[in-house]
Motif scaffolding. Structure first.
Motif, PDB file in Angstrom:
ATOM      1  N   ILE A  54      67.094   3.665  60.224  1.00  0.00           N
ATOM      2  CA  ILE A  54      68.430   3.738  59.509  1.00  0.00           C
ATOM      3  C   ILE A  54      68.826   4.984  59.673  1.00  0.00           C
ATOM      4  O   ILE A  54      68.142   5.929  59.241  1.00  0.00           O
ATOM      5  CB  ILE A  54      68.144   3.093  57.944  1.00  0.00           C
ATOM      6  CG1 ILE A  54      67.607   1.747  57.749  1.00  0.00           C
ATOM      7  CG2 ILE A  54      69.736   3.206  57.473  1.00  0.00           C
ATOM      8  CD1 ILE A  54      67.765   1.236  56.451  1.00  0.00           C
ATOM      9  N   SER A  55      70.177   5.048  59.911  1.00  0.00           N
ATOM     10  CA  SER A  55      70.833   6.417  60.332  1.00  0.00           C
ATOM     11  C   SER A  55      72.027   6.312  59.415  1.00  0.00           C
ATOM     12  O   SER A  55      72.701   5.547  59.724  1.00  0.00           O
ATOM     13  CB  SER A  55      71.244   6.513  61.648  1.00  0.00           C
ATOM     14  OG  SER A  55      71.895   7.750  62.165  1.00  0.00           O
ATOM     15  N   VAL A  56      72.347   7.308  58.583  1.00  0.00           N
ATOM     16  CA  VAL A  56      73.304   7.320  57.776  1.00  0.00           C
ATOM     17  C   VAL A  56      74.181   8.561  58.459  1.00  0.00           C
ATOM     18  O   VAL A  56      73.828   9.776  58.344  1.00  0.00           O
ATOM     19  CB  VAL A  56      72.863   7.736  56.193  1.00  0.00           C
ATOM     20  CG1 VAL A  56      74.367   8.050  55.418  1.00  0.00           C
ATOM     21  CG2 VAL A  56      72.058   6.422  55.564  1.00  0.00           C
ATOM     22  N   ALA A  57      75.349   8.172  58.692  1.00  0.00           N
ATOM     23  CA  ALA A  57      76.215   9.373  59.200  1.00  0.00           C
ATOM     24  C   ALA A  57      77.242  10.004  58.401  1.00  0.00           C
ATOM     25  O   ALA A  57      78.298  10.470  59.188  1.00  0.00           O
ATOM     26  CB  ALA A  57      76.909   8.616  60.580  1.00  0.00           C
ATOM     27  N   ALA A  58      76.880   9.845  57.127  1.00  0.00           N
ATOM     28  CA  ALA A  58      77.950  10.587  56.405  1.00  0.00           C
ATOM     29  C   ALA A  58      77.338  11.057  55.248  1.00  0.00           C
ATOM     30  O   ALA A  58      76.111  10.512  54.751  1.00  0.00           O
ATOM     31  CB  ALA A  58      79.119   9.651  55.699  1.00  0.00           C
ATOM     32  N   GLY A  59      77.503  12.233  54.504  1.00  0.00           N
ATOM     33  CA  GLY A  59      76.887  13.021  53.469  1.00  0.00           C
ATOM     34  C   GLY A  59      76.744  12.295  52.310  1.00  0.00           C
ATOM     35  O   GLY A  59      77.817  11.962  51.607  1.00  0.00           O
ATOM     36  N   ALA A  60      75.585  12.016  51.792  1.00  0.00           N
ATOM     37  CA  ALA A  60      75.171  11.274  50.194  1.00  0.00           C
ATOM     38  C   ALA A  60      75.043  12.250  49.325  1.00  0.00           C
ATOM     39  O   ALA A  60      74.285  13.194  49.398  1.00  0.00           O
ATOM     40  CB  ALA A  60      74.082  10.173  50.511  1.00  0.00           C
ATOM     41  N   PRO A  61      75.549  11.811  48.015  1.00  0.00           N
ATOM     42  CA  PRO A  61      75.099  12.634  46.987  1.00  0.00           C
ATOM     43  C   PRO A  61      73.607  12.477  46.454  1.00  0.00           C
ATOM     44  O   PRO A  61      73.062  13.417  45.879  1.00  0.00           O
ATOM     45  CB  PRO A  61      76.142  12.012  45.763  1.00  0.00           C
ATOM     46  CG  PRO A  61      76.642  10.784  46.281  1.00  0.00           C
ATOM     47  CD  PRO A  61      76.624  10.708  47.713  1.00  0.00           C
ATOM     48  N   HIS A  62      73.030  11.348  46.843  1.00  0.00           N
ATOM     49  CA  HIS A  62      71.615  11.181  46.801  1.00  0.00           C
ATOM     50  C   HIS A  62      71.358   9.923  47.635  1.00  0.00           C
ATOM     51  O   HIS A  62      72.168   9.294  48.407  1.00  0.00           O
ATOM     52  CB  HIS A  62      71.373  10.400  45.076  1.00  0.00           C
ATOM     53  CG  HIS A  62      72.308   9.342  44.980  1.00  0.00           C
ATOM     54  ND1 HIS A  62      73.546   9.245  44.281  1.00  0.00           N
ATOM     55  CD2 HIS A  62      72.100   8.027  45.223  1.00  0.00           C
ATOM     56  CE1 HIS A  62      73.914   7.935  44.321  1.00  0.00           C
ATOM     57  NE2 HIS A  62      73.064   7.533  44.656  1.00  0.00           N
ATOM     58  N   VAL A  63      69.819   9.546  47.677  1.00  0.00           N
ATOM     59  CA  VAL A  63      69.527   8.734  48.734  1.00  0.00           C
ATOM     60  C   VAL A  63      69.624   7.244  48.092  1.00  0.00           C
ATOM     61  O   VAL A  63      68.815   6.811  46.954  1.00  0.00           O
ATOM     62  CB  VAL A  63      67.967   8.954  48.796  1.00  0.00           C
ATOM     63  CG1 VAL A  63      67.503   7.936  49.947  1.00  0.00           C
ATOM     64  CG2 VAL A  63      67.910  10.293  49.576  1.00  0.00           C
ATOM     65  N   PRO A  64      70.626   6.435  48.526  1.00  0.00           N
ATOM     66  CA  PRO A  64      70.599   5.104  48.064  1.00  0.00           C
ATOM     67  C   PRO A  64      69.157   4.299  48.079  1.00  0.00           C
ATOM     68  O   PRO A  64      68.555   4.306  49.214  1.00  0.00           O
ATOM     69  CB  PRO A  64      71.644   4.505  48.752  1.00  0.00           C
ATOM     70  CG  PRO A  64      72.422   5.565  49.299  1.00  0.00           C
ATOM     71  CD  PRO A  64      71.558   6.581  49.563  1.00  0.00           C
ATOM     72  N   GLU A  65      68.737   3.855  46.879  1.00  0.00           N
ATOM     73  CA  GLU A  65      67.402   3.192  46.872  1.00  0.00           C
ATOM     74  C   GLU A  65      67.331   2.046  47.772  1.00  0.00           C
ATOM     75  O   GLU A  65      66.479   1.657  48.539  1.00  0.00           O
ATOM     76  CB  GLU A  65      67.105   2.839  45.420  1.00  0.00           C
ATOM     77  CG  GLU A  65      65.729   2.510  45.272  1.00  0.00           C
ATOM     78  CD  GLU A  65      65.412   2.878  43.768  1.00  0.00           C
ATOM     79  OE1 GLU A  65      64.416   2.524  43.105  1.00  0.00           O
ATOM     80  OE2 GLU A  65      65.838   3.838  43.175  1.00  0.00           O
ATOM     81  N   SER A  66      68.420   1.310  47.866  1.00  0.00           N
ATOM     82  CA  SER A  66      68.644  -0.293  48.511  1.00  0.00           C
ATOM     83  C   SER A  66      68.385   0.146  50.085  1.00  0.00           C
ATOM     84  O   SER A  66      67.622  -0.553  50.836  1.00  0.00           O
ATOM     85  CB  SER A  66      69.937  -0.655  48.417  1.00  0.00           C
ATOM     86  OG  SER A  66      70.978   0.376  48.384  1.00  0.00           O
ATOM     87  N   LEU A  67      68.693   1.781  50.495  1.00  0.00           N
ATOM     88  CA  LEU A  67      68.629   1.648  52.081  1.00  0.00           C
ATOM     89  C   LEU A  67      66.802   1.892  52.133  1.00  0.00           C
ATOM     90  O   LEU A  67      66.288   1.505  53.182  1.00  0.00           O
ATOM     91  CB  LEU A  67      69.013   3.208  52.472  1.00  0.00           C
ATOM     92  CG  LEU A  67      70.395   3.164  52.431  1.00  0.00           C
ATOM     93  CD1 LEU A  67      71.142   4.622  53.071  1.00  0.00           C
ATOM     94  CD2 LEU A  67      71.063   1.993  53.325  1.00  0.00           C
TER      95      LEU A  67
END
Ligand code: SAH
Length: 217
Positions: free
Chosen positions: A152-165
């Protein structure tokens, strides 16, 4: 008289001077970025700067990542030809094209409907849409219906790591995600293994904010 750029030469130059010189060693990534015509993924008015060493404005307040960042994320994910990949934040579809030319299939979610349509058009135009699906919507909670994913690649800055990912990753599986505040983040990589979750920091970075349910509101 207007000179027609030699795109293949620009691409080669980008691969040498921006990627190989900065420790991008994965030949699959280097080959992919030598092959994908980035000039068709940037808006027409910025086509001449398609191969510069920086992110480029793609409208709607969003950007196409700097080539090095796309390469670093793909290399960090250690993609191979059997992988099923989820991307959060398709933008104009360039990184999806790069990952799709290495992996078995890619599903990429984009929250701005206009960009989702542009990404679909771009991928179709360059003939790379065979194993890539662009979905319009909020990907901050992943995309359950095609899970689990090898990468999984997240290409936007997250406030925290989403558990569902993390839940939607296979074991073994890899996740890259920029985490931090709205302006600055660190790019983190997760290896999900039978022995547990192993986190590492790859580099400091600056992505546009992740929106949606698990992002910034
Ligand atoms: N992958 C792109 C970079 C896109 S920039 C590339 O090829 O260079 C990040 C993208 O994430 C933006 O287009 C933004 O609209 C999108 N985005 C932000 N939050 C999102 C969310 N929750 N779900 C899906 N896409 C999101």
């Amino acid at each position: 008289m207007e000179l027609i750029p030699d795109w293949a030469a620009e691409r080669r130059n980008m691969v040498e001077s921006q990627l190989r010189s900065r420790q991008i060693r994965d030949e699959r990534v280097l080959r992919a970025m030598q092959a994908i015509p980035r000039e068709y993924f940037v808006p027409p008015q910025f086509r001449h700067s398609a191969y510069t060493d920086q992110p480029i404005d793609i409208g709607y307040g969003q950007t196409i990542s700097q080539p090095y960042m796309t390469a670093l994320m793909a290399q960090t994910l250690e993609l191979d030809s059997s992988d099923s990949v989820l991307e959060v934040g398709a933008g104009c579809g360039y990184a999806a094209a790069v990952m799709g030319s290495i992996a078995k299939r890619v599903v990429s979610i984009e929250i701005v409907p206009e960009l989702a349509a542009i990404a679909r058009d771009n991928l179709h135009y360059v003939g790379r849409d065979g194993n890539i699906t662009i979905i319009g919507g909020d990907g901050s909670m992943g995309y359950e219906s095609r899970a689990p994913y090898d990468a999984i690649s997240v290409a936007a800055g997250a406030p925290h790591v989403p558990e569902s990912l993390v839940d939607q990753l296979k074991t073994p599986g890899r996740l890259v995600i920029p985490v931090g505040d709205r302006g600055d983040q660190e790019l983190r990589v997760l290896h999900k293994t039978r022995d547990g979750l192993l986190w590492n920091v790859v580099t400091q970075c600056r992505f546009v904010p992740l929106r949606g349910g698990e992002g910034w509101n």
